[in-house]
Enzyme design. Structure first.
Site, mmCIF file in Angstrom:
data_model
loop_
_atom_site.group_PDB
_atom_site.id
_atom_site.type_symbol
_atom_site.label_atom_id
_atom_site.label_comp_id
_atom_site.label_asym_id
_atom_site.label_seq_id
_atom_site.Cartn_x
_atom_site.Cartn_y
_atom_site.Cartn_z
ATOM 1 N N ARG A 1 0.849 -1.195 0.000
ATOM 2 C CA ARG A 1 0.000 0.000 0.000
ATOM 3 C C ARG A 1 0.883 1.242 0.000
ATOM 4 N NH1 ARG A 1 -4.293 -1.905 4.728
ATOM 5 N NH2 ARG A 1 -5.182 -3.680 3.589
ATOM 6 N N ASP B 1 2.083 4.962 -0.123
ATOM 7 C CA ASP B 1 1.456 6.166 0.428
ATOM 8 C C ASP B 1 1.235 7.216 -0.652
ATOM 9 O OD1 ASP B 1 1.470 5.119 2.997
ATOM 10 O OD2 ASP B 1 3.445 5.946 3.449
ATOM 11 N N TYR C 1 12.852 -1.477 -2.838
ATOM 12 C CA TYR C 1 12.489 -0.069 -2.843
ATOM 13 C C TYR C 1 13.715 0.762 -3.191
ATOM 14 C CZ TYR C 1 7.814 -0.468 -0.767
ATOM 15 O OH TYR C 1 6.494 -0.745 -0.554
ATOM 16 N N ARG D 1 11.588 5.416 4.175
ATOM 17 C CA ARG D 1 11.746 6.867 4.267
ATOM 18 C C ARG D 1 12.423 7.279 5.576
ATOM 19 N NH1 ARG D 1 5.797 8.814 3.347
ATOM 20 N NH2 ARG D 1 6.731 10.852 3.822
#
Length: 252
Positions: free
Chosen positions: A52, A54, A113, A202
């Protein structure tokens, strides 16, 4: 009778309020389900995503699955049909029919990622939605040294944002690499692991940048892992620089 489809897609997350469907918000899941509703003449087909992402986060290799009712459509034709109904910031580039026990989230073996940081002195107006911005000198070797302590199986409570619904914070990071692209004045952070918590990548990027500045020591990174204390880790880097690059599955 239904047929389960697995599709791989890319999207520009700038104008999406994340992947997961939300009332009155434009989401990736919502856009796909609306297209499927047109194809099925009004039936809702639930779309499942491997992650999911963001609001503002991009994907180059997001994977979805859904159960399509009625007559089976060849996988390639399903991809073509959906692409004909997609907005310009979304595209499917792979499609296959899979067994009913396949699940994009629970069958995954790992995710990759990538976080991209722009190093120009001033914010580049053409990259502001697609990179983080950090115009200061970087010691890549120092950040890479700090990142090595994150590799392996750890409780990443200190590197997860509050608001996540997952209780078990143990994840395994297999690979972290930080590279410089001097021609384009970019720094690229790559992370491969068996899974990632809410805002985890992040927060790690924000922590490594604070290590670069000398505001967080190598010892503090180790303590953050051991003490599970979010205040010991760094800031959360902006969503715009993050990309879900690839999702890994076992070969059938």
């Amino acid at each position: 009778m239904t047929t389960r489809y697995k599709l791989t897609m890319a999207y520009d997350g700038h104008l999406f309020h994340g992947f997961q469907i939300q009332p009155k918000e434009r989401t990736v899941q919502g856009v796909i389900e609306e297209a499927l509703k047109k194809m099925t003449k009004g039936k809702r087909v639930v779309v499942h995503g491997s992650g999911r992402t963001d609001a503002g986060v991009h994907a180059k290799g997001q994977v979805i699955h859904f159960d399509y009712p009625g007559k089976e459509i060849p996988a390639k034709n399903m991809m073509l049909a959906l692409n004909a109904l997609m907005p310009i910031d979304t595209v499917f580039f792979d499609s296959e029919i899979v067994n009913s026990d396949f699940h994009v989230q629970y069958s995954t073996k790992g995710k990759w990622y990538r976080y991209i940081v722009d190093q120009h002195r001033f914010t580049d107006p053409f990259n502001r939605f697609y990179t983080g911005h950090y115009p200061y000198p970087l010691d890549i070797d120092l950040m890479q040294k700090a990142a090595k302590d994150l590799i392996g199986k750890h409780d990443f409570t200190s590197f997860a944002a509050s608001g996540g619904q997952i209780v078990d914070k143990v994840r395994t990071i297999y690979y972290v690499n930080i590279t410089s692209d001097p021609d384009n004045k970019k720094i690229i952070f790559d992370f491969i692991g068996n899974g990632f918590l809410y805002n985890m990548v992040r927060i790690i990027v924000g922590t490594l940048l604070r290590v670069n500045e000398g505001k967080i020591s190598l010892d503090q990174v180790r303590r953050a892992l051991e003490e599970r204390n979010r205040s010991l880790a760094g800031i959360t880097a902006p969503a715009c620089g993050l990309y879900l690059d690839e999702v890994f599955y076992m070969r059938p």
